[in-house]
Design a protein around this motif. Structure first.
Motif, PDB file in Angstrom:
ATOM      1  N   ARG A   1      -8.310 -76.398 -27.825  1.00  0.00           N
ATOM      2  CA  ARG A   1      -7.285 -75.986 -26.858  1.00  0.00           C
ATOM      3  C   ARG A   1      -6.227 -75.111 -27.522  1.00  0.00           C
ATOM      4  O   ARG A   1      -5.816 -74.082 -26.982  1.00  0.00           O
TER       5      ARG A   1
ATOM      6  N   ASP B   1      -7.592 -75.866 -19.606  1.00  0.00           N
ATOM      7  CA  ASP B   1      -8.039 -77.267 -19.588  1.00  0.00           C
ATOM      8  C   ASP B   1      -9.360 -77.484 -18.855  1.00  0.00           C
ATOM      9  O   ASP B   1      -9.970 -78.545 -18.996  1.00  0.00           O
TER      10      ASP B   1
ATOM     11  N   GLU C   1     -15.523 -85.292 -24.523  1.00  0.00           N
ATOM     12  CA  GLU C   1     -15.012 -84.690 -25.757  1.00  0.00           C
ATOM     13  C   GLU C   1     -13.869 -85.512 -26.332  1.00  0.00           C
ATOM     14  O   GLU C   1     -12.947 -85.931 -25.630  1.00  0.00           O
TER      15      GLU C   1
ATOM     16  N   ASP D   1     -10.471 -86.471 -28.025  1.00  0.00           N
ATOM     17  CA  ASP D   1      -9.160 -85.846 -27.802  1.00  0.00           C
ATOM     18  C   ASP D   1      -8.733 -84.971 -28.978  1.00  0.00           C
ATOM     19  O   ASP D   1      -8.171 -83.885 -28.787  1.00  0.00           O
TER      20      ASP D   1
ATOM     21  N   TRP E   1     -10.673 -81.767 -28.870  1.00  0.00           N
ATOM     22  CA  TRP E   1     -10.204 -80.892 -27.802  1.00  0.00           C
ATOM     23  C   TRP E   1      -8.882 -80.232 -28.169  1.00  0.00           C
ATOM     24  O   TRP E   1      -8.657 -79.060 -27.856  1.00  0.00           O
TER      25      TRP E   1
ATOM     26  N   LYS F   1     -12.424 -78.480 -21.141  1.00  0.00           N
ATOM     27  CA  LYS F   1     -12.586 -79.771 -21.831  1.00  0.00           C
ATOM     28  C   LYS F   1     -13.758 -80.514 -21.204  1.00  0.00           C
ATOM     29  O   LYS F   1     -13.778 -80.754 -20.005  1.00  0.00           O
TER      30      LYS F   1
END
Length: 409
Positions: A26, A10, A17, A19, A22, A13
């Motif tokens: 991620r 994390d 950015e 969501d 991300w 991030k």
């Protein structure tokens, strides 16, 4: 080979950015955390994002690796993104063939999302940031340009969405078809005897069609603004008495004109070597006075020859920069959004103003040619911030007018 998996995913991030974006990155990082070193995996995740969201192309080996690593990832998120920007992995041979034909890869689903199917139905959506808006986040920016292609390009930049894509297809010996896409949606199709004419026609018709379904922010004419003159910063150039902006003044040794005292170490050393006063050298032909000590401002080397302390032109520039900086700091604190300078400022003065604005986080743009060249300074605002401000003040402020889609009027 196993790799350290204790690092925090994390932390990568970025502050602004999205969501959804991300979540893609991620999931990619988490899925392959034990397969690659941290720094390489972060780079691969960024490549994955660039291919998925920005349509970037990389060497064949890289594309094949990313395609393999992306299998089965984020399927639910991709499902949600249907109708929005989509990118597909293509073989290198297909990409090369498309480039040879002068075409760009566009997903087949995009052709189904033509605006021709909307029939200009009247919608009750009141914001381009509503999830059901036809072109999410897209607003037409009318900045007094007469060129439709330039308007569409600037609008995409303004809204931070991918620029328009125009695909050409030679239908017969006399006609070339042009399809214009924005966010992978076919906006309009037009024809012409050449690509240039087809491009012009499709941009004109697409812009008119978009006005029916999209909001337009019209920029007011710059000539209506009051211009700040140079005299507001420097009242009288012949009476300028200022110091350099660095606040480090060139200083001279105040003892230059004084003779060396008898206890001066240099004096003693010279006398030990036979010096009895006067000029140095066998015939006394050398200099008689000590070398003058001049302290230059920081970062200036010994070879610096300009006489800053005596230059009236540079004094005026220092004074101008100082006063402009004070004015811009006050402007940044105020509620005013734009500031326009007159055409009196020279090229060097405009460059200095640009640099000051850069340091203060202000946006600058030059308008006009030759003697009519001038700078307009504005506070950095996103398209959404401008849209929200206009809706709160009756669709118009000092600088912009918000025009709803024609099918809502």
């Amino acid at each position: 080979m196993s790799f350290d998996t204790s690092w925090d995913v994390d932390k990568y991030k970025s502050e602004f950015e999205n969501d959804d974006h991300w979540q893609f990155r991620r999931q990619f990082l988490v899925e392959h955390k034990d397969k690659y070193p941290e720094d390489r995996l972060v780079c691969l995740a960024q490549v994955f994002f660039n291919v998925e969201f920005l349509g970037c192309k990389y060497p064949e080996k890289t594309m094949l690796l990313i395609e393999k690593l992306a299998e089965g990832l984020a399927d639910d998120l991709r499902e949600k993104r249907k109708g929005k920007l989509q990118r597909t992995f293509v073989a290198a041979s297909d990409a090369a063939e498309a480039r040879a034909k002068g075409k760009c890869q566009v997903s087949s689903s995009a052709t189904k999302q033509s605006l021709n199917n909307l029939n200009y139905t009247k919608y009750s959506i009141v914001s381009p940031y509503h999830p059901d808006y036809t072109l999410p986040n897209f607003i037409i920016l009318d900045a007094n340009s007469q060129n439709p292609f330039e308007i569409l390009n600037r609008s995409c930049d303004f809204c931070h969405v991918p620029k328009p894509i125009i695909l050409f297809d030679k239908t017969d010996a006399l006609n070339i078809k042009a399809d214009l896409y924005i966010q992978q949606k076919l906006i309009d199709t037009a024809f012409g005897k050449s690509e240039k004419i087809a491009k012009k026609n499709v941009c004109e018709s697409a812009l008119e069609k978009l006005k029916y379904i999209c909001f337009t922010i019209k920029k007011k004419d710059d000539d209506s603004e009051s211009h700040i003159s140079k005299s507001e910063f420097i009242k009288n150039e012949t009476e300028v008495n200022v110091e350099p902006l660095s606040s480090e003044i060139i200083t001279k040794n105040t003892d230059v004109d004084k003779k060396l005292s008898d206890d001066n170490i240099g004096n003693k050393l010279l006398k030990m070597m036979g010096w009895k006063g006067g000029g140095l050298g066998k015939e006394g032909q050398g200099r008689k006075e000590p070398i003058e000590v001049i302290q230059l401002p920081k970062h200036l080397g010994l070879g610096h020859k300009s006489n800053i302390g005596e230059s009236a032109k540079q004094k005026i520039m220092f004074a101008l920069q100082r006063e402009v900086k004070k004015h811009l700091i006050e402007f940044k604190k105020s509620s005013k959004l734009r500031l326009s300078f007159s055409t009196e400022f020279t090229l060097d003065e405009r460059k200095a103003i640009h640099m000051i604005c850069l340091k203060l986080g202000l946006k600058t743009r030059s308008y006009g040619q030759g003697e009519q060249r001038h700078i307009v300074i504005s506070k950095k605002q996103t398209a959404q911030e401008i849209f929200n401000e206009l809706t709160e003040c009756g669709n118009e402020n000092e600088y912009f007018v918000l025009i709803p889609p024609i099918n809502q009027n």
